[in-house]
Design a protein around this motif. Structure first.
Motif, PDB file in Angstrom:
ATOM      1  N   LEU A   1       0.865  -1.187   0.000  1.00 26.21           N
ATOM      2  CA  LEU A   1       0.000   0.000   0.000  1.00 26.21           C
ATOM      3  C   LEU A   1       0.904   1.240   0.000  1.00 26.21           C
ATOM      4  CD1 LEU A   1      -2.796  -0.982   2.580  1.00 26.21           C
ATOM      5  CD2 LEU A   1      -2.745  -1.335   0.102  1.00 26.21           C
ATOM      6  N   PRO A   2       0.411   2.351  -0.515  1.00 26.84           N
ATOM      7  CA  PRO A   2       1.260   3.556  -0.559  1.00 26.84           C
ATOM      8  C   PRO A   2       1.685   3.984   0.841  1.00 26.84           C
ATOM      9  CG  PRO A   2      -0.759   3.863  -1.843  1.00 26.84           C
ATOM     10  CD  PRO A   2      -0.924   2.592  -1.092  1.00 26.84           C
ATOM     11  N   ALA A   3       2.883   4.521   0.936  1.00 22.34           N
ATOM     12  CA  ALA A   3       3.394   4.945   2.242  1.00 22.34           C
ATOM     13  C   ALA A   3       2.782   6.268   2.699  1.00 22.34           C
ATOM     14  CB  ALA A   3       4.913   5.082   2.173  1.00 22.34           C
ATOM     15  N   ASP A   4       2.459   7.113   1.761  1.00 17.58           N
ATOM     16  CA  ASP A   4       1.953   8.461   2.058  1.00 17.58           C
ATOM     17  C   ASP A   4       0.860   8.406   3.143  1.00 17.58           C
ATOM     18  OD1 ASP A   4       0.576  10.910   2.022  1.00 17.58           O
ATOM     19  OD2 ASP A   4       0.817  11.142  -0.150  1.00 17.58           O
ATOM     20  N   PRO A   5       1.085   9.081   4.279  1.00 15.69           N
ATOM     21  CA  PRO A   5       0.124   8.992   5.383  1.00 15.69           C
ATOM     22  C   PRO A   5      -1.249   9.567   5.048  1.00 15.69           C
ATOM     23  CG  PRO A   5       1.887  10.549   5.887  1.00 15.69           C
ATOM     24  CD  PRO A   5       2.286   9.845   4.636  1.00 15.69           C
ATOM     25  N   ALA A   6      -1.344  10.379   4.000  1.00 15.98           N
ATOM     26  CA  ALA A   6      -2.666  10.879   3.600  1.00 15.98           C
ATOM     27  C   ALA A   6      -3.392   9.891   2.702  1.00 15.98           C
ATOM     28  CB  ALA A   6      -2.510  12.221   2.868  1.00 15.98           C
ATOM     29  N   VAL A   7      -2.668   8.931   2.177  1.00 17.05           N
ATOM     30  CA  VAL A   7      -3.256   7.986   1.227  1.00 17.05           C
ATOM     31  C   VAL A   7      -3.465   6.606   1.856  1.00 17.05           C
ATOM     32  CG1 VAL A   7      -2.930   6.849  -1.010  1.00 17.05           C
ATOM     33  CG2 VAL A   7      -2.224   9.235  -0.720  1.00 17.05           C
ATOM     34  N   ARG A   8      -2.532   6.195   2.689  1.00 10.55           N
ATOM     35  CA  ARG A   8      -2.584   4.815   3.190  1.00 10.55           C
ATOM     36  C   ARG A   8      -3.894   4.464   3.897  1.00 10.55           C
ATOM     37  NH1 ARG A   8       2.440   1.751   5.904  1.00 10.55           N
ATOM     38  NH2 ARG A   8       3.025   1.577   3.697  1.00 10.55           N
ATOM     39  N   PRO A   9      -4.412   5.316   4.787  1.00 13.10           N
ATOM     40  CA  PRO A   9      -5.663   4.915   5.461  1.00 13.10           C
ATOM     41  C   PRO A   9      -6.811   4.697   4.473  1.00 13.10           C
ATOM     42  CG  PRO A   9      -4.665   6.813   6.538  1.00 13.10           C
ATOM     43  CD  PRO A   9      -3.894   6.598   5.281  1.00 13.10           C
ATOM     44  N   ILE A  10      -6.861   5.501   3.439  1.00 12.10           N
ATOM     45  CA  ILE A  10      -7.903   5.309   2.424  1.00 12.10           C
ATOM     46  C   ILE A  10      -7.658   4.005   1.674  1.00 12.10           C
ATOM     47  CG2 ILE A  10      -9.049   6.358   0.430  1.00 12.10           C
ATOM     48  CD1 ILE A  10      -7.876   9.073   1.340  1.00 12.10           C
TER      49      ILE A  10
ATOM     50  N   GLY B   1      -4.284   1.219  -3.713  1.00 11.00           N
ATOM     51  CA  GLY B   1      -3.388   2.366  -3.577  1.00 11.00           C
ATOM     52  C   GLY B   1      -3.641   3.423  -4.634  1.00 11.00           C
ATOM     53  N   TYR B   2      -3.843   2.968  -5.855  1.00  8.99           N
ATOM     54  CA  TYR B   2      -4.115   3.917  -6.941  1.00  8.99           C
ATOM     55  C   TYR B   2      -5.435   4.648  -6.707  1.00  8.99           C
ATOM     56  CZ  TYR B   2      -5.478   5.611 -11.538  1.00  8.99           C
ATOM     57  OH  TYR B   2      -5.913   6.398 -12.576  1.00  8.99           O
ATOM     58  N   LEU B   3      -6.458   3.884  -6.397  1.00 12.64           N
ATOM     59  CA  LEU B   3      -7.774   4.502  -6.162  1.00 12.64           C
ATOM     60  C   LEU B   3      -7.723   5.432  -4.947  1.00 12.64           C
ATOM     61  CD1 LEU B   3      -9.900   1.300  -6.831  1.00 12.64           C
ATOM     62  CD2 LEU B   3     -10.024   3.422  -8.163  1.00 12.64           C
ATOM     63  N   ALA B   4      -6.988   5.046  -3.940  1.00 10.72           N
ATOM     64  CA  ALA B   4      -6.889   5.888  -2.739  1.00 10.72           C
ATOM     65  C   ALA B   4      -6.254   7.233  -3.071  1.00 10.72           C
ATOM     66  CB  ALA B   4      -6.078   5.164  -1.667  1.00 10.72           C
ATOM     67  N   ARG B   5      -5.275   7.197  -3.954  1.00 13.98           N
ATOM     68  CA  ARG B   5      -4.671   8.475  -4.347  1.00 13.98           C
ATOM     69  C   ARG B   5      -5.686   9.348  -5.068  1.00 13.98           C
ATOM     70  NH1 ARG B   5      -1.967  10.633  -8.700  1.00 13.98           N
ATOM     71  NH2 ARG B   5      -1.787   8.654  -9.835  1.00 13.98           N
ATOM     72  N   LEU B   6      -6.471   8.761  -5.950  1.00 17.92           N
ATOM     73  CA  LEU B   6      -7.504   9.553  -6.628  1.00 17.92           C
ATOM     74  C   LEU B   6      -8.469  10.168  -5.604  1.00 17.92           C
ATOM     75  CD1 LEU B   6      -8.503   7.500  -9.822  1.00 17.92           C
ATOM     76  CD2 LEU B   6      -6.702   9.205  -9.525  1.00 17.92           C
ATOM     77  N   VAL B   7      -8.824   9.389  -4.590  1.00 18.69           N
ATOM     78  CA  VAL B   7      -9.720   9.918  -3.558  1.00 18.69           C
ATOM     79  C   VAL B   7      -9.022  11.033  -2.778  1.00 18.69           C
ATOM     80  CG1 VAL B   7     -10.964   9.355  -1.437  1.00 18.69           C
ATOM     81  CG2 VAL B   7     -11.023   7.764  -3.380  1.00 18.69           C
ATOM     82  N   ALA B   8      -7.770  10.799  -2.404  1.00 18.90           N
ATOM     83  CA  ALA B   8      -7.033  11.798  -1.612  1.00 18.90           C
ATOM     84  C   ALA B   8      -6.823  13.090  -2.403  1.00 18.90           C
ATOM     85  CB  ALA B   8      -5.691  11.226  -1.163  1.00 18.90           C
TER      86      ALA B   8
ATOM     87  N   ARG C   1      -6.207   1.362   2.790  1.00 14.37           N
ATOM     88  CA  ARG C   1      -6.609   0.253   3.672  1.00 14.37           C
ATOM     89  C   ARG C   1      -8.111   0.008   3.582  1.00 14.37           C
ATOM     90  NH1 ARG C   1      -3.801   2.699   8.563  1.00 14.37           N
ATOM     91  NH2 ARG C   1      -1.682   1.839   8.429  1.00 14.37           N
ATOM     92  N   GLU C   2      -8.866   1.087   3.580  1.00 15.88           N
ATOM     93  CA  GLU C   2     -10.324   0.952   3.540  1.00 15.88           C
ATOM     94  C   GLU C   2     -10.779   0.330   2.212  1.00 15.88           C
ATOM     95  OE1 GLU C   2     -12.247   4.589   4.608  1.00 15.88           O
ATOM     96  OE2 GLU C   2     -14.271   3.799   4.231  1.00 15.88           O
ATOM     97  N   ILE C   3     -10.132   0.745   1.140  1.00 12.44           N
ATOM     98  CA  ILE C   3     -10.508   0.197  -0.170  1.00 12.44           C
ATOM     99  C   ILE C   3     -10.089  -1.266  -0.275  1.00 12.44           C
ATOM    100  CG2 ILE C   3     -10.129   0.417  -2.665  1.00 12.44           C
ATOM    101  CD1 ILE C   3      -9.756   3.467  -2.153  1.00 12.44           C
ATOM    102  N   TYR C   4      -8.887  -1.551   0.181  1.00 15.41           N
ATOM    103  CA  TYR C   4      -8.398  -2.933   0.124  1.00 15.41           C
ATOM    104  C   TYR C   4      -9.285  -3.863   0.960  1.00 15.41           C
ATOM    105  CZ  TYR C   4      -5.429  -6.980   1.078  1.00 15.41           C
ATOM    106  OH  TYR C   4      -4.957  -8.263   1.243  1.00 15.41           O
ATOM    107  N   ALA C   5      -9.774  -3.363   2.067  1.00 13.75           N
ATOM    108  CA  ALA C   5     -10.645  -4.186   2.916  1.00 13.75           C
ATOM    109  C   ALA C   5     -11.895  -4.628   2.160  1.00 13.75           C
ATOM    110  CB  ALA C   5     -11.034  -3.415   4.175  1.00 13.75           C
ATOM    111  N   GLU C   6     -12.289  -3.833   1.184  1.00 17.67           N
ATOM    112  CA  GLU C   6     -13.488  -4.148   0.402  1.00 17.67           C
ATOM    113  C   GLU C   6     -13.257  -5.319  -0.560  1.00 17.67           C
ATOM    114  OE1 GLU C   6     -16.015  -2.227   1.174  1.00 17.67           O
ATOM    115  OE2 GLU C   6     -17.500  -2.539  -0.410  1.00 17.67           O
ATOM    116  N   THR C   7     -12.007  -5.553  -0.943  1.00 21.48           N
ATOM    117  CA  THR C   7     -11.745  -6.574  -1.973  1.00 21.48           C
ATOM    118  C   THR C   7     -10.924  -7.755  -1.484  1.00 21.48           C
ATOM    119  OG1 THR C   7      -9.702  -5.463  -2.698  1.00 21.48           O
ATOM    120  CG2 THR C   7     -11.747  -4.845  -3.812  1.00 21.48           C
ATOM    121  N   LYS C   8     -10.285  -7.631  -0.316  1.00 26.58           N
ATOM    122  CA  LYS C   8      -9.310  -8.668   0.037  1.00 26.58           C
ATOM    123  C   LYS C   8      -9.923 -10.047   0.143  1.00 26.58           C
ATOM    124  CE  LYS C   8      -7.610  -9.022   4.229  1.00 26.58           C
ATOM    125  NZ  LYS C   8      -7.091  -8.736   5.597  1.00 26.58           N
ATOM    126  N   ALA C   9     -11.188 -10.141   0.537  1.00 31.13           N
ATOM    127  CA  ALA C   9     -11.797 -11.457   0.732  1.00 31.13           C
ATOM    128  C   ALA C   9     -12.662 -11.891  -0.450  1.00 31.13           C
ATOM    129  CB  ALA C   9     -12.623 -11.448   2.018  1.00 31.13           C
TER     130      ALA C   9
END
Lengths: 488, 488, 488
Positions: free
Chosen positions: C27-36, C453-460, C38-46
């Protein structure tokens, strides 16, 4: 497992949130960079717009009529938008793109039906530049507060329709509202520029200026070449039955354009070749074209020759030369036969510059009267060829990322690819290149945001001082396009 | 609206701030990455410099004279710097680049005038690698505290001039000060290596080593080929009137270079072709070259053949082969006629490796005595061709980003493009490739910073452990270049 | 100076740390991006795995035998892994790659010796995708807690060996454990699909499906073309002594595949050409191939013609067409003679799509029954050609980054290069394309992390709303591959 997973959600049903624009949109997320980016963006956000290359029809300003309806303003003429919906199975005709008589295809004429199809497909624009521009345009210009979707389509249509019924939304009023200092239109080589004359008579002569576009009379394989050359001859009052007369007509028209305020010419060849022929060779091919006896390779050779000639005329008359090569137009000839050009089927190809431009740059690359602005949609050429060329030839400026590349990540890649070799001073600054008039402010705004982000990173990495970044941001947004497009 | 907007500021007038270097420069801004990058950079910043490919004249070390003046040290010989100022309208001659007698062009001879032009153009280097190197060099080596500008030019000139008058700034002293463990020069194939012999006599034999560069005797279309081949024959004591004698001369000279400490050969062909000819074909073309009767394509075929031969000789004698293809030299032949080579007009072209290197790699790719280091200025080839080749052939190492690509963002792109396919162990490590001697420490420092940033991101993304990153950083900066350039 | 500097550390000796996987890896290291992220990844990991293109042998599932040993499961068949060790001087045979009888080369047969060589070379995988997959696989599937190294090799070997002796590690059990909803194998055009029939009989018919791969019977220059065409004729019960019979055999076999659950065909030509010949031309070349009298260019022309024919058949029978062009197979023909294909010596070349696909897309690009998924290993084509094509032709979907590009940074570059032009809806979603069965979960997991990570950056960056990003993540991981590979 997430419950969303197996139940596809239809975005079209989610219209329950209010639509607003974040002030930090398109700035970098990195908390060490964003505050600097904000500061840099603040320096440029209110600068006037310099729009030195575009395709807004000059009639709009000359006639200054109200726009007809939301679909014909925003959907039908925007081939970026149309092509995405086509890719998702909505054919051009259902988006109102006029079909050729006799084609058996009938275009949708109900603007509201077109608008609904657009709004229903809103999901497909996620992540695209079109999405960003439309979002900015709908919210900022038209005050829309609902996200487009199937069930918000009508409400948004009504709101935009109400807005454009107001005189404040007529083309000339929007020129002021958008703070457009100068806007260049694109005009055929045979134009007699009456619309520009009318605008000049109303005091808009320095604000809406023509651009000389000779492709149809220079590309011998154009289907309409014969008639277009005739129109050129008529406009110029020259006998174009000889190559010599043809050159004279081009020269005459260039001067007419310049007198009407033109700063530049524009050339959209498929290849970038600039190899000159001898006069005899060129005259021979020209004669063959008139006689309908062109041999294989003749049209390509003449196209390269004419780029060289256009450069020579630029060195004489000081009009800035713009090159936009490398697009295979009308990839699907079947669709082209029905819908004509500019409906989404233009696809880039590999484009070579180093060898192709050598004849022109050896001849005019150091000429004080010559300026060429180079564009590409083949971004590989940026670091390999275009930045090295712009970084040494005084006549060369690098155009802004063009067409498919006029988007946030592509603009960032452009800066990263060219700046280390060519710096900032060899850039044209931003060029919007659009026929979607109401998207112009959004396009300039996006470019300023992306540049602010790039410059802010340089500052945060201590590769540039903040005062330099502030100064450079203004260069890119404002001073460089004025300078790059100053006639010589 | 900002007041700055309509009033272009002249950066040259802003000399009021003290110039310092931030310790974090060129490290990533991301607060989650920078601390890790600092830790990794700390591991490499004080490592000795291994400079296995460059163009500093060997005479400088052999003669160890003081440098003449700031302009002739820093401006005139640096074609990166010269080309940027040329692009902004300062012609080569005003920057002191010597013009051919009879050209009618007279070069500026006043170093202070040249220096002023350079300082006045400081703005144009913003965002370039040259800017970073010069900043580091001026501040760290020469103690400059003013940002270059028109009105600080003289003060900076004086300060640099004072510095280089000191014996501590003579070439050999700087070798120590820069902590250069080994520096390779580039020498023509016909060199008798007296300067290297003199250095060896003074105990510098392992520290300043030659590199065998045969291009002028291998490229039959070189204007000076005939005389250069004669010089090769004389140096080698071989009769070069036959192809067999020519090969023998090359073999002899390679061994002379190896005996003088050479680790490598260097090849700067335009194309990458390595197709061998038969002996008879090669001898035929060689004879035609001597007779002045080369046919079309002969020179290209011979160039490819000779790359294959050079690889064969490398497999025999163990000299490492370096390929630097894909640059169209002297794009502007008019300028070349006046100013000669290496004055900024070399432009990259598309470069193919997969098919072109196949003959060589099929023949020698697994040979224990063969090592080839591949460079490019066509960065598209990194992920498509070069990383896949380096990631399987044991003889191949990937050279560092070269020339226009030796810059922070380009170096980062390089790592991102090649590491996932070829790892780190197939890299050459850093190579500075410069003729600007005083920029060498800055160049190595920048590469170490950029690599620290890249590795830190991998650590922050949990794609690499920190101990691995620390170890890899030392590999890239120090161990890999020594290993890649170890004769076999 | 660091003490590490001059003393190369051997990573192989550092086995003292426990190996764990960080939940935030890739996941991206950027602290403004990583939490987002994580949330997106949680939607697809399973989400279940949809594996619509790969090379796991169907026999593994049909026979469901235990895997033999760690080396033969993980090292020998993985050409990504083998090629890296080859590049560092471990020849194929020492990694257990079988050598041709009569070649004089003897392959290592001791799995433990092979495993030790792999572990000793662990350092060389730093920064590669292989490293990420293996780390995930070893830790998550096999419970390994030691980092591979020379002195941990035996312990890891024993642990993996113990694991695969358990019935829970048989292929069918792993299908469940990995939550694979559907997995496509790749099968020759002449297959009679007994293994798939056996799987269907056991209730796995919708879960393990074949893919029709006709390359060996379509590429006339394949060494085994004659015998392969005979096998095709036998399987189909058609007389392939005529071109007409050959086409009929292909049609018959396609329908057999479709009846067995196939969703797609796959085409791995070197070139992308799709120019049709006339029937007479095609029949003539086909006859020449049978007679052994092919002329120059015939095989290439026939290959292009057959891509067009395959598209025509897809439009008829609805099988999705996959194009994987642009790889020069078996670059080192000497190694190929000894070790056969797929041992690491396949190297990409420049690949053209715009002109090459025009005949096919003009004919079928708007056909309701036609779907083509385009892949590349020439990433330059992404923004220049592939995204523009996918962004307008309704039949085109863009395949996931393939082969060398199936790695974190390359996947990110892919999204950045194509999304702005083609959006997300024109993507195929993730495709793992592997023969390393146990790496499948790791590959899907990595893709989901990178997309998050890519989508999180777009959101951020406020370019996408969070609800859109969550929805898009599920599209990319799950819905789009199902939709793209739905027969028409």
């Amino acid at each position: 497992m997430s419950t969303i997973a197996r139940t596809p959600t239809d975005d079209a049903t989610r219209a329950d949130r209010t639509w607003t624009l974040d002030p930090d949109r398109a700035l970098p997320a990195d908390p060490a960079v964003r505050p600097i980016a904000r500061e840099i963006y603040a320096e440029t956000k209110a600068l006037p717009l310099v729009s030195m290359h575009g395709h807004v029809p000059v009639e709009w300003f000359a006639e200054d009529r109200p726009f007809p309806n939301p679909a014909d303003l925003i959907v039908v003429p925007d081939h970026y938008l149309v092509r995405m919906l086509v890719s998702q199975g909505v054919p051009n005709e259902l988006l109102g793109v006029p079909a050729a008589p006799g084609s058996g295809v009938v275009a949708e004429t109900d603007p509201r039906a077109i608008w609904r199809r657009f709004c229903a497909g809103w999901k497909h624009f996620r992540g695209t530049a079109t999405r960003f521009w439309l979002e900015t345009e709908l919210v900022e210009i038209f005050g829309v507060t609902l996200r487009p979707a199937e069930d918000t389509a009508d409400a948004i249509f009504d709101q935009v329709a109400r807005a454009i019924a107001d005189d404040a939304f007529r083309p000339r009023a929007l020129l002021d509202r958008f703070d457009i200092e100068v806007l260049a239109t694109t005009d055929p080589a045979w134009s007699t520029l009456e619309h520009h004359a009318a605008l000049a008579a109303d005091g808009y002569g320095d604000r809406v200026v023509p651009t000389f576009r000779p492709d149809p009379v220079v590309l011998l394989d154009s289907a309409t070449w014969g008639q277009d050359v005739e129109r050129l001859g008529e406009a110029a009052g020259e006998d174009v039955s000889s190559y010599r007369g043809y050159l004279a007509a081009l020269r005459t028209q260039r001067l007419r354009f310049k007198a009407a305020g033109a700063r530049a010419t524009d050339h959209g060849h498929l290849a970038t070749d600039t190899t000159p022929l001898t006069d005899a060779e060129a005259a021979g091919i020209y004669g063959a074209a008139l006689a309908g006896t062109l041999g294989p390779g003749d049209a390509d050779a003449f196209a390269g020759h004419m780029l060289f000639q256009m450069a020579a005329m630029s060195a004489e008359d000081g009009l800035v030369m713009q090159l936009h090569p490398g697009v295979l137009r009308d990839h699907d000839r079947g669709r082209h036969a029905v819908f004509g050009p500019d409906t989404g089927f233009d696809i880039p190809v590999v484009t070579e510059y180093t060898r192709a431009l050598r004849p022109m740059l050896e001849a005019f690359g150091h000429h004080a009267g010559f300026r060429v602005v180079l564009f590409t949609v083949d971004e590989d050429a940026f670091s390999r060829e275009l930045a090295p060329l712009a970084g040494v030839y005084p006549s060369v400026r690098l155009g802004a990322p063009w067409w498919f590349l006029d988007a946030p990540d592509a603009m960032r890649r452009f800066r990263e690819a060219v700046t280390e070799t060519a710096g900032f001073s060899n850039m044209s600054g931003f060029v919007d290149d659009t026929r979607a008039f109401c998207s112009i402010p959004a396009r300039h705004d996006l470019a300023r945001r992306v540049d602010a982000g790039y410059l802010a990173r340089l500052v945060a990495e201590h590769r540039l001082d903040l005062d330099e970044a502030l100064d450079t941001a203004v260069d890119l947004a404002y001073r460089l396009p004025l300078a790059a497009y100053a006639t010589r």
